[in-house]
Write a protein that holds these residues in place. Structure first.
Motif, PDB file in Angstrom:
ATOM      1  N   ALA A 101       8.825  40.658  -8.429  1.00  0.00           N
ATOM      2  CA  ALA A 101       9.133  39.514  -9.301  1.00  0.00           C
ATOM      3  C   ALA A 101       7.862  38.846  -9.826  1.00  0.00           C
ATOM      4  O   ALA A 101       7.897  38.160 -10.854  1.00  0.00           O
ATOM      5  N   SER A 154      12.319  44.714  -2.998  1.00  0.00           N
ATOM      6  CA  SER A 154      13.207  43.582  -3.255  1.00  0.00           C
ATOM      7  C   SER A 154      13.296  43.351  -4.758  1.00  0.00           C
ATOM      8  O   SER A 154      12.390  42.784  -5.371  1.00  0.00           O
ATOM      9  N   PRO A 168      15.346  38.675  -9.280  1.00  0.00           N
ATOM     10  CA  PRO A 168      16.655  38.118  -9.664  1.00  0.00           C
ATOM     11  C   PRO A 168      17.134  38.596 -11.038  1.00  0.00           C
ATOM     12  O   PRO A 168      18.339  38.815 -11.228  1.00  0.00           O
ATOM     13  N   TRP A 169      16.217  38.753 -11.996  1.00  0.00           N
ATOM     14  CA  TRP A 169      16.690  39.151 -13.333  1.00  0.00           C
ATOM     15  C   TRP A 169      17.404  40.493 -13.329  1.00  0.00           C
ATOM     16  O   TRP A 169      18.288  40.737 -14.148  1.00  0.00           O
ATOM     17  N   SER A 213      19.409  41.951 -10.910  1.00  0.00           N
ATOM     18  CA  SER A 213      20.818  41.884 -10.491  1.00  0.00           C
ATOM     19  C   SER A 213      21.611  40.924 -11.381  1.00  0.00           C
ATOM     20  O   SER A 213      22.830  41.049 -11.509  1.00  0.00           O
ATOM     21  N   HIS A 214      20.908  39.984 -12.020  1.00  0.00           N
ATOM     22  CA  HIS A 214      21.587  39.098 -12.962  1.00  0.00           C
ATOM     23  C   HIS A 214      22.084  39.891 -14.171  1.00  0.00           C
ATOM     24  O   HIS A 214      23.235  39.757 -14.601  1.00  0.00           O
ATOM     25  N   TRP A 263      25.500  40.102  -2.105  1.00  0.00           N
ATOM     26  CA  TRP A 263      24.870  39.333  -3.171  1.00  0.00           C
ATOM     27  C   TRP A 263      23.344  39.353  -3.060  1.00  0.00           C
ATOM     28  O   TRP A 263      22.802  39.636  -1.994  1.00  0.00           O
ATOM     29  N   PRO A 264      22.646  39.014  -4.140  1.00  0.00           N
ATOM     30  CA  PRO A 264      21.191  38.873  -4.026  1.00  0.00           C
ATOM     31  C   PRO A 264      20.873  37.593  -3.243  1.00  0.00           C
ATOM     32  O   PRO A 264      21.771  36.827  -2.915  1.00  0.00           O
ATOM     33  N   GLY A 265      19.614  37.377  -2.948  1.00  0.00           N
ATOM     34  CA  GLY A 265      19.247  36.165  -2.226  1.00  0.00           C
ATOM     35  C   GLY A 265      18.441  36.467  -0.980  1.00  0.00           C
ATOM     36  O   GLY A 265      17.885  35.558  -0.368  1.00  0.00           O
ATOM     37  N   ARG A 298      16.781  40.440   0.456  1.00  0.00           N
ATOM     38  CA  ARG A 298      15.983  41.559  -0.057  1.00  0.00           C
ATOM     39  C   ARG A 298      16.768  42.852   0.138  1.00  0.00           C
ATOM     40  O   ARG A 298      17.806  42.856   0.781  1.00  0.00           O
TER      41      ARG A 298
END
Ligand code: GLA
Length: 655
Positions: free
Chosen positions: A42, A78, A81-82, A84-85, A101-103, A105
């Motif tokens: 990220a 890991s 976020p973008w 899995s968004h 869900w993500p959040g 790793r």
């Protein structure tokens, strides 16, 4: 060549002022190698396709300037976020159909083409950019593959599983045969009807589950291979990936080891467990054996406490040093920790680090500095090898198969392995832990603890091993099913009956321990018993009470030039030791040194010019060992070693 020393370095958690301090502290502590970039995706690709490598260039340049090598991660452990968004379809699905869900790793479906495509694109950029960087020493692909996400049951995985099954079985008829699908009306007319073994009303088909475990391991391995092949296209530096824990059921270390240039292991023994070092020893012997004795890397250990147990005990004074040297004694050429600097925020802020929250003026950091100095003094042991007379057989397919439900009793493979291993470890015998397919002729003794799943080829090779003069020790519920979970018919354990000289008619698993008579001494059997009919084997122990009283529990059979022992029960530790001592006498296997104190672990690494004896006192009393040579850590001649509790000695033996 040094014994490398260092840890996970996560500079993205800190400002450049802290980086400058890191570059002073690392050389001062003797750090030679750090794993860098593991969780940087990220930060280097903050938006899809928009790369920001500038800060990372600086980190790599800093390392090169400080004389610290990089074990450079591929950064894909890991997803940001973008990803899995934009592509929620990369998120893994559990057996009950719920999505993860993500959040945290490792939130990706291993079969996801979208995840793989984005990972590959990043790795390509990275490999191209840093292939010739002076700091680069090793490629560190992914991180602890299969640690959190072990299997995915989504529709994409289902399609990938069907593709895998077609390759493995060829036709649907062959699959039906292998999976015994006439049972419970499970016959498939077409591959399209096959799903991952999602949550079902009761016990699933064991062959289906076993193939899914194999497939899931392969799907994760494909992710590794994809990234490995990209870095290999740009660079000839060695490639590794760090195995999660000593042994991990979802990931077959033997299969994966063949795909790496050097293997590396993450090891977190529990300081609160008085036998933790013996458990670690088993894992170290296994990982060394996974690449035929080649030195391996301890890629992660905790400098003190971890933060993921219910109670997280720190390492008492001396334990950091003792356990670090244990890894080296058992063949490691690197000691690295998680992590360099203790995080200020995030989920692992209470996990110990080489530079703790309190900074460099702390016990933790002083111990780290002392360890760095000491490892540097032992550079001459790098690339030396451990040799063993005894091999334990370990097999991932059998592990997965035997722990499935609906068996005579619940069995725990690691506990079983450890029960056999402990009896050898406590006798100061050096072991390898090898796959069932390993070449066995160089070993004097081979121990097969509960290898439930065994194909005929392995059984034939074990039989030939004994015929040729080997000493084999086999424990109960071994050689029971083939590679498709189908029972070998003809009396248990059919493919080993001739070599063992017996037949097992029934399994009598034990809810309570049972008495044993072993050469006139009253002992105890646990976990299991069985109705054995001897066919040439001689009883060495019999049941002393219960329904099987008087019947054989442990047997010995001379076969060809060798001897085959059989344990129809799990003798309690002292009795296991007694039985394995008898088998060792048949094999002529001696301890590393005679008269070693009970808690001292002794191992020899054979170097190019010299041999090195490691002595590790895991006990709480001072121990004396009669040996002479040269003290590698302290300098000067040695004539008898006195080891305080938790002390370590490294002796260069006379030629
Ligand atoms: C694993 C991971 C590390 C870290 C440690 C903590 O080994 O690879 O990133 O989470 O556990 O013990």
């Amino acid at each position: 060549m040094p014994i490398d020393f260092g840890g996970d370095y996560n500079p993205e958690q800190w400002s450049p002022e802290v980086w400058a301090e890191d570059m002073r502290l690392m050389p001062a502590a003797g750090v030679s190698l750090v794993s860098v970039g593991i969780f940087s995706w990220a930060s280097v690709e903050p938006r899809p396709g928009a790369y920001d490598f500038g800060w990372f260039d600086q980190v790599m340049d800093n390392l090169a300037g400080a004389g610290v090598g990089a074990s450079l991660a591929t950064m894909t452990a890991s997803p940001p976020p973008w990803l899995s968004h934009r592509h929620p379809e990369i998120l893994p699905v559990r057996a009950d159909g719920s999505r993860v869900w993500p959040g945290a790793r490792q939130h990706y479906c291993p079969s996801s083409p979208v995840y793989r495509e984005h990972a590959a694109r990043l790795v390509d950029r990275l490999a191209q950019r840093y292939a010739d960087h002076p700091a680069l020493r090793i490629w560190h692909v992914g991180n602890e593959y299969g640690c959190h996400t072990r299997q995915c049951f989504c529709d994409v995985s289902a399609e990938d599983f069907r593709r895998w099954l077609r390759t493995r079985h060829g036709t649907i008829e062959a699959l039906n045969e292998a999976w015994s699908t006439t049972f419970w009306s499970q016959r498939y007319a077409d591959f399209a009807e096959i799903l991952p073994p999602r949550q079902a009303p009761t016990f699933g088909n064991p062959a289906h589950h076993l193939d899914f475990a194999r497939f899931s391991d392969d799907a994760i391995l494909e992710c590794y291979k994809l990234e490995r092949d990209i870095v290999k296209a740009y660079s000839d530096k060695p490639v590794t990936t760090n195995f999660t824990g000593l042994v991990h059921k979802p990931i077959d270390s033997y299969k994966w080891a063949a795909e790496q240039d050097v293997v590396s292991l993450d090891s977190y023994p529990d300081p609160a467990d008085p036998r933790a070092h013996a458990e670690a020893a088993f894992g170290y012997d296994l990982i060394r054996s996974a690449r035929g004795g080649q030195p391996w890397l301890l890629m992660e250990a905790a400098p003190g406490a971890v933060n993921w147990r219910e109670h997280n005990a720190p390492k008492a004074p001396g334990v950091l040093r003792l356990w670090s040297w244990q890894a080296v004694a058992q063949g490691a050429d690197a000691v690295l920790f998680f992590q360099w600097r203790q995080a200020r925020g995030g989920a692992e802020k209470f996990h110990s680090a080489m530079v703790p929250h309190g900074g460099p003026e702390t016990r933790q950091h002083r111990d780290i500095q002392a360890l760095g100095r000491e490892l540097a003094a032992a550079a001459e042991v790098a690339d030396s090898r451990v040799r063993a007379d005894v091999a334990l057989l370990f097999d991932w397919d059998s592990w997965r198969a035997v722990e499935m439900p609906a068996h005579p009793a619940d069995l725990n493979v690691l506990e079983t392995q450890q029960a056999h291993y402990d009896a050898l470890f406590d006798a100061h015998v050096t072991c390898d832990v090898v796959p069932a397919t390993a070449e066995l002729s160089a070993y004097r003794m081979v121990v097969v603890p509960n290898l439930y799943l065994m194909d005929l080829d392995v059984a034939r090779r074990l039989t030939d091993y004994v015929a040729g003069g080997g000493v084999l020790v086999v424990s109960f519920f071994t050689g029971i099913v083939d590679e498709h979970e189908r029972v070998h018919l003809g009396g248990y354990p059919a493919p080993l009956r001739a070599v063992l000289g017996l037949r097992v008619d029934e399994f009598w698993p034990l809810a309570e321990p049972v008495g044993l008579d072993l050469a006139g001494v009253r002992r105890t059997g646990t976990v299991w018993s069985e109705w054995i009919e001897t066919e040439g084997a001689r009883p060495i122990a019999t049941y002393a009470d219960g329904e099987l009283a008087g019947r054989p529990a442990v047997t010995r059979h001379e076969y060809g030039e060798g001897v085959a022992w059989y344990l129809g029960t799990r003798p309690e530790p002292a009795a296991m030791r007694a039985v394995l001592d008898l088998a060792r006498a048949d094999a002529g296997v001696a301890p590393v040194l005679p008269d070693l104190p009970a808690d001292v672990q002794a191992i020899v690494r054979h170097g190019h010019g010299s041999d090195y004896l490691f002595l590790l006192n895991h006990g709480s009393a001072t121990a004396r060992i009669a040996v002479s040579g040269v003290d590698v850590l302290g300098g000067g001649p040695v004539d008898g070693v006195e080891l305080a509790a938790r002390d370590v000695a490294l002796v260069r033996l006379p030629a």
